[in-house]
Scaffold this motif. Structure first.
Motif, PDB file in Angstrom:
ATOM      1  N   ALA A   1       0.848  -1.134   0.002  1.00 30.12           N
ATOM      2  CA  ALA A   1       0.013  -0.074   0.087  1.00 30.12           C
ATOM      3  C   ALA A   1       0.744   1.266  -0.191  1.00 30.12           C
ATOM      4  CB  ALA A   1      -0.907  -0.020   1.175  1.00 30.12           C
ATOM      5  N   ALA A   2       1.879   1.225   0.659  1.00 30.95           N
ATOM      6  CA  ALA A   2       2.882   2.458   0.530  1.00 30.95           C
ATOM      7  C   ALA A   2       3.522   2.608  -0.570  1.00 30.95           C
ATOM      8  CB  ALA A   2       3.925   2.079   1.680  1.00 30.95           C
ATOM      9  N   LYS A   3       3.786   1.533  -1.407  1.00 28.40           N
ATOM     10  CA  LYS A   3       4.403   1.488  -2.599  1.00 28.40           C
ATOM     11  C   LYS A   3       3.458   2.378  -3.673  1.00 28.40           C
ATOM     12  CE  LYS A   3       7.737   0.465  -4.240  1.00 28.40           C
ATOM     13  NZ  LYS A   3       9.084   1.163  -4.658  1.00 28.40           N
TER      14      LYS A   3
ATOM     15  N   GLU B   1       5.590  15.158   0.318  1.00 28.31           N
ATOM     16  CA  GLU B   1       4.824  13.826   0.311  1.00 28.31           C
ATOM     17  C   GLU B   1       5.624  12.700  -0.605  1.00 28.31           C
ATOM     18  OE1 GLU B   1       1.408  11.728   1.508  1.00 28.31           O
ATOM     19  OE2 GLU B   1       2.144  13.637   1.851  1.00 28.31           O
ATOM     20  N   VAL B   2       6.613  13.410  -1.183  1.00 28.54           N
ATOM     21  CA  VAL B   2       7.214  12.272  -2.036  1.00 28.54           C
ATOM     22  C   VAL B   2       8.250  11.792  -1.202  1.00 28.54           C
ATOM     23  CG1 VAL B   2       9.093  12.129  -4.003  1.00 28.54           C
ATOM     24  CG2 VAL B   2       6.819  13.226  -4.343  1.00 28.54           C
ATOM     25  N   GLU B   3       8.864  12.632  -0.224  1.00 30.71           N
ATOM     26  CA  GLU B   3       9.893  12.126   0.653  1.00 30.71           C
ATOM     27  C   GLU B   3       9.358  11.519   1.785  1.00 30.71           C
ATOM     28  OE1 GLU B   3      11.488  16.072   1.607  1.00 30.71           O
ATOM     29  OE2 GLU B   3      13.022  15.857  -0.072  1.00 30.71           O
ATOM     30  N   HIS B   4       8.231  11.940   2.086  1.00 31.95           N
ATOM     31  CA  HIS B   4       7.532  11.171   3.236  1.00 31.95           C
ATOM     32  C   HIS B   4       7.296   9.822   2.869  1.00 31.95           C
ATOM     33  CE1 HIS B   4       4.986  10.169   6.622  1.00 31.95           C
ATOM     34  NE2 HIS B   4       3.916   9.961   5.702  1.00 31.95           N
ATOM     35  N   MET B   5       6.881   9.525   1.820  1.00 29.73           N
ATOM     36  CA  MET B   5       6.394   8.093   1.073  1.00 29.73           C
ATOM     37  C   MET B   5       7.610   7.374   0.890  1.00 29.73           C
ATOM     38  SD  MET B   5       3.185   7.585   0.862  1.00 29.73           S
ATOM     39  CE  MET B   5       2.704   8.712   2.232  1.00 29.73           C
ATOM     40  N   ALA B   6       8.626   7.939   0.508  1.00 32.46           N
ATOM     41  CA  ALA B   6      10.080   7.046   0.630  1.00 32.46           C
ATOM     42  C   ALA B   6      10.403   6.636   1.725  1.00 32.46           C
ATOM     43  CB  ALA B   6      11.004   8.287  -0.311  1.00 32.46           C
ATOM     44  N   ASN B   7      10.420   7.344   2.766  1.00 25.20           N
ATOM     45  CA  ASN B   7      10.809   7.226   4.145  1.00 25.20           C
ATOM     46  C   ASN B   7       9.980   5.861   4.701  1.00 25.20           C
ATOM     47  OD1 ASN B   7      12.845   8.921   4.063  1.00 25.20           O
ATOM     48  ND2 ASN B   7      11.728  10.643   5.155  1.00 25.20           N
ATOM     49  N   ARG B   8       8.584   6.096   4.317  1.00 25.05           N
ATOM     50  CA  ARG B   8       7.687   5.171   4.832  1.00 25.05           C
ATOM     51  C   ARG B   8       7.996   3.684   4.110  1.00 25.05           C
ATOM     52  NH1 ARG B   8       1.203   5.147   2.967  1.00 25.05           N
ATOM     53  NH2 ARG B   8       0.690   3.268   4.069  1.00 25.05           N
ATOM     54  N   VAL B   9       8.408   3.690   2.869  1.00 20.35           N
ATOM     55  CA  VAL B   9       8.298   2.571   2.177  1.00 20.35           C
ATOM     56  C   VAL B   9       9.662   1.781   2.954  1.00 20.35           C
ATOM     57  CG1 VAL B   9       9.148   1.316   0.102  1.00 20.35           C
ATOM     58  CG2 VAL B   9       7.441   3.169  -0.043  1.00 20.35           C
ATOM     59  N   GLU B  10      10.880   2.810   3.142  1.00 14.86           N
ATOM     60  CA  GLU B  10      11.985   2.268   3.557  1.00 14.86           C
ATOM     61  C   GLU B  10      11.955   1.844   4.978  1.00 14.86           C
ATOM     62  OE1 GLU B  10      16.751   3.846   4.633  1.00 14.86           O
ATOM     63  OE2 GLU B  10      15.179   5.248   3.669  1.00 14.86           O
ATOM     64  N   ARG B  11      11.072   2.657   6.095  1.00 13.10           N
ATOM     65  CA  ARG B  11      10.690   1.820   7.130  1.00 13.10           C
ATOM     66  C   ARG B  11       9.952   0.635   7.308  1.00 13.10           C
ATOM     67  NH1 ARG B  11       8.357   6.000   8.545  1.00 13.10           N
ATOM     68  NH2 ARG B  11       6.202   5.380   8.184  1.00 13.10           N
ATOM     69  N   LEU B  12       9.091   0.248   6.194  1.00 16.30           N
ATOM     70  CA  LEU B  12       8.284  -0.905   6.322  1.00 16.30           C
ATOM     71  C   LEU B  12       9.281  -1.932   5.661  1.00 16.30           C
ATOM     72  CD1 LEU B  12       4.843   0.398   4.930  1.00 16.30           C
ATOM     73  CD2 LEU B  12       5.302  -0.670   7.078  1.00 16.30           C
ATOM     74  N   GLU B  13      10.389  -1.747   4.807  1.00 18.28           N
ATOM     75  CA  GLU B  13      11.069  -2.815   4.402  1.00 18.28           C
ATOM     76  C   GLU B  13      11.953  -3.267   5.374  1.00 18.28           C
ATOM     77  OE1 GLU B  13      12.716  -1.069   0.924  1.00 18.28           O
ATOM     78  OE2 GLU B  13      11.183  -1.638  -0.385  1.00 18.28           O
ATOM     79  N   ARG B  14      12.491  -2.303   6.225  1.00 21.37           N
ATOM     80  CA  ARG B  14      13.267  -2.598   7.584  1.00 21.37           C
ATOM     81  C   ARG B  14      12.463  -3.520   8.351  1.00 21.37           C
ATOM     82  NH1 ARG B  14      15.190   2.812   7.521  1.00 21.37           N
ATOM     83  NH2 ARG B  14      13.708   3.111   9.136  1.00 21.37           N
ATOM     84  N   ALA B  15      11.213  -3.097   8.519  1.00 23.06           N
ATOM     85  CA  ALA B  15      10.586  -3.990   9.446  1.00 23.06           C
ATOM     86  C   ALA B  15      10.127  -5.398   8.602  1.00 23.06           C
ATOM     87  CB  ALA B  15       9.096  -3.396   9.681  1.00 23.06           C
ATOM     88  N   ILE B  16      10.225  -5.664   7.523  1.00 23.39           N
ATOM     89  CA  ILE B  16       9.910  -6.762   6.874  1.00 23.39           C
ATOM     90  C   ILE B  16      11.203  -7.623   7.027  1.00 23.39           C
ATOM     91  CG2 ILE B  16       9.802  -8.127   4.776  1.00 23.39           C
ATOM     92  CD1 ILE B  16       7.958  -6.144   3.798  1.00 23.39           C
TER      93      ILE B  16
END
Length: 376
Positions: free
Chosen positions: A134-136, A192-207
């Motif tokens: 969803a973040a992507k 918003e673009v930078e926020h989404m990039a950080n969100r995806v990176e954070r979720l990938e670390r969680a995975i």
């Protein structure tokens, strides 16, 4: 001889409509109860011994909470596919009580198709993977908004450069507008673009962290699937969490059907007509295998990244992955030579890739130290 009672539940957020079909008797509606664990416990106790009950309800937004509650009570329950519930063509009245009665009657007749129910830990990892997906999608929307805003006002970089790289974002930050309103719009889109990039990176670390503490059988399948070209960690985790135990499919064709990547058909008499893929399956699984299929347009090779992913897998898994490269690349060339459009070709390659995914999963799960039961 044990007399069974078939119970149909029409589950909603606050209420559950209940109907019972006797094994050799009538079908009746018992009314509506609150969707609370205590109400469910009292209902099951009222209906009789747990070994005599067979309960079903449709998969939906309420998830598998009711299933887990019934399993804790020792009651056999199945979650059924809502799109495969028989429907009368002339029936124009739909209520919760009627839906529950229809489920009970169809369940007794054996006309319902159960779905696979993940365990609690499995469901947790799947939620995380879907959050990243969803973040992507949100990231793509944010990029589109910013890109179209700049295009609409004729702002382009002086030299050609790939979009959304560090260099491209650095150029975007140099863009300015004379009007305050437009400047505020640009800053908001960029943020918003930078926020989404950080969100995806954070979720990938969680995975990454979640996979490290996942059950050993699941980790073994995830590691083995990464031996395939085009299947990295996120794709492997998505496949493992969406499918569950791959060996629950007797044949690879069943896994292909589960993904909705098989061709639709409308045949009658001597006429045979096949159309596009059905898409009546797991869309998350279908998306990742089609994305992975693009890698097979290149001739067989093992790059540095793939060699690193294959370092810990068995020789048998490597052999399957290498066979997949040769088979799918040859298939890609043959289909493109026939004039098929690339999207159709890649979809066909993704469907065949599922066969190799099935082969690797069955091989790993058949090992005595990696037997993975279907969790309730």
């Amino acid at each position: 001889m044990t007399t069974l009672r078939f119970v149909g539940l029409d589950v909603h957020a606050e209420t559950i409509a209940v109907a019972v079909a006797e094994q050799n008797g009538e079908v009746r509606c018992l009314g509506i109860i609150p969707n609370r664990s205590e109400s469910i416990r009292k209902l099951m106790k009222k209906l009789g011994p747990a070994k005599q009950l067979r309960v079903c309800y449709e998969a939906g937004p309420t998830g598998y909470v009711v299933y887990w509650q019934l399993a804790a009570l020792g009651v056999k329950c199945e979650v059924v596919a809502p799109t495969l519930v028989p429907v009368k063509a002339g029936d124009r009245v739909k209520t919760d009580r009627r839906d529950a009665t229809k489920l009970a009657r169809s369940y007794r007749a054996g006309d319902l198709t159960p779905v696979w129910v993940p365990g609690v830990a499995h469901e947790a990892l799947r939620d995380l993977v879907r959050a990243r997906e969803a973040a992507k999608k949100d990231q793509q929307r944010a990029r589109h908004r910013l890109g179209k805003f700049l295009l609409r006002h004729g702002r382009r970089p002086s030299t050609a450069m790939p979009s959304w790289t560090a260099r491209h974002l650095a150029w975007v930050k140099t863009v300015h507008f004379d009007h305050t309103a437009q400047e505020a719009t640009l800053l908001d889109y960029l943020h918003e673009v930078e926020h989404m990039a950080n969100r995806v990176e954070r979720l990938e670390r969680a995975i990454d962290d979640a996979v490290k503490i996942a059950p050993e059988p699941m980790r073994a399948v995830i590691d083995a699937l990464q031996a395939l070209r085009g299947v990295a960690l996120v794709s492997a985790v998505t496949i493992a969490t969406e499918v569950g135990t791959l060996s629950r499919f007797a044949k690879p064709r069943q896994l292909m059907g589960y993904s909705g990547a098989v061709a639709s058909e409308d045949s009658s008499g001597e006429r045979t007509r096949r159309g596009g893929i059905t898409k009546t399956g797991n869309a998350h699984l279908r998306r990742v295998v089609v994305e992975a299929a693009w890698a097979y347009r290149h001739r067989p090779a093992i790059g540095a990244g793939l060699r690193k992913r294959q370092a810990t897998v068995s020789a048998a898994v490597k052999e399957i992955a290498w066979k997949a490269q040769h088979r799918l690349h040859t298939r890609y060339r043959a289909l493109t030579a026939r004039g098929k459009c690339k999207q159709q070709v890649v979809t066909a390659i993704g469907r065949e890739l599922l066969g190799f995914i099935w082969a690797i999963g069955v091989h790993v799960e058949s090992r005595p130290d990696h037997v993975q039961p279907i969790a309730a």
